[in-house]
Scaffold this active site. Structure first.
Site, PDB file in Angstrom:
ATOM      1  N   THR A 120       1.069  -1.080   0.105  1.00 32.52           N
ATOM      2  CA  THR A 120       0.020  -0.105  -0.029  1.00 32.52           C
ATOM      3  C   THR A 120       0.758   1.171  -0.003  1.00 32.52           C
ATOM      4  O   THR A 120       0.580   2.211  -0.653  1.00 32.52           O
ATOM      5  CB  THR A 120      -0.792  -0.136   1.409  1.00 32.52           C
ATOM      6  OG1 THR A 120      -1.748  -1.216   1.143  1.00 32.52           O
ATOM      7  CG2 THR A 120      -1.846   1.346   1.143  1.00 32.52           C
ATOM      8  N   CYS A 121       1.981   1.217   0.660  1.00 33.35           N
ATOM      9  CA  CYS A 121       2.768   2.313   0.776  1.00 33.35           C
ATOM     10  C   CYS A 121       3.331   2.606  -0.575  1.00 33.35           C
ATOM     11  O   CYS A 121       3.748   3.671  -0.960  1.00 33.35           O
ATOM     12  CB  CYS A 121       4.045   2.089   2.113  1.00 33.35           C
ATOM     13  SG  CYS A 121       3.299   1.622   3.553  1.00 33.35           S
ATOM     14  N   SER A 122       3.899   1.610  -1.291  1.00 35.62           N
ATOM     15  CA  SER A 122       4.629   1.871  -2.450  1.00 35.62           C
ATOM     16  C   SER A 122       3.561   2.090  -3.777  1.00 35.62           C
ATOM     17  O   SER A 122       4.081   2.798  -4.719  1.00 35.62           O
ATOM     18  CB  SER A 122       5.469   0.408  -2.757  1.00 35.62           C
ATOM     19  OG  SER A 122       6.415   0.248  -1.700  1.00 35.62           O
TER      20      SER A 122
END
Length: 234
Positions: A120-122
């Site tokens: 999700t962060c990337s």
């Protein structure tokens, strides 16, 4: 097996009938409780004992729905000072910056992710701020920085992998000092991926170091800390 216990009070009777039924071939057993027992029960009381696995899932859902997301920091507070690090892309040297110098006299967005290179962060959180950096700056934002409990070398490798230039700073809170001061630790030591203690996801808008907006997520959820959410808050 599950057992259902239903207790109901009849207004026209001085006693309460209690029925215990098992869902398979067991017969229903009924008995009349004494009045002293019924008086100790609230009217229309219904007790149900279900399969423990179902109860556990429903209890977890209720917990997420009712437990407020809290932190040590709140709107109106001054951000605690802490030292963050990053790699100078031109020299490869480790540099440091304090939160106070990063935010003094500026409008700053600090957003945190549970971990570099995580899905999700990337795929969503950081790319969203990269793509909206121009819009955010046009609305008066001076600094946009992503913070993670990763070392500076990992953060630099992640920056290169995402193709980020100067749109967003990727800062290391390697020892979790700033994360701890905010009270937003995310304990993932029971997970098999080896993340340890990280930061919950959040987005903060600070003006001269004072928190104006705090969008704090439950754990690693991604519901209200995006670049779009911060644009709406400006």
């Amino acid at each position: 097996m599950a057992t259902s216990l239903s207790v109901s009070r009849f207004m026209s009777s001085s006693a309460t009938v209690i029925s215990v039924a098992k869902p398979l071939l067991s017969p229903t057993v009924s008995f009349t409780a004494p009045l002293s027992f019924t008086r100790s029960l609230a009217p229309n009381l219904s007790l149900k004992f279900r399969n423990r696995r179902t109860n556990s899932a429903s209890a977890t859902t209720r917990s997420f729905a009712t437990t407020p997301v809290t932190a040590s920091i709140s709107v109106g507070d001054k951000l605690p000072d802490s030292t963050l690090s990053y790699l100078d892309p031109s020299t490869g040297d480790v540099k440091t910056v304090t939160v106070s110098s990063l935010t003094a006299g500026k409008k700053t967005i600090l957003f945190a992710v549970p971990g570099a290179f995580t899905p999700t962060c990337s795929q969503k959180h950081v790319p969203g701020f990269v793509s909206k950096a121009g819009e955010l700056r046009s609305k008066g934002i001076d600094v946009i920085a992503c913070i993670s409990v990763n070392d500076a070398f990992v953060m630099e490798a992640w920056r290169k992998d995402l193709g980020i230039n100067d749109e967003v700073m990727l800062l290391s809170d390697g020892n979790g000092e700033f994360t701890g001061k905010l009270g937003v630790e995310l304990d993932l030591r029971d997970k098999p991926v080896g993340l340890g203690v990280r930061s919950r996801r959040y987005a903060i808008l600070a003006d001269d170091g004072v928190v104006k907006v705090l969008n704090l997520e439950e754990g690693g959820a991604f519901t209200n800390s995006s670049a779009e959410d911060m644009l709406k808050a400006l």
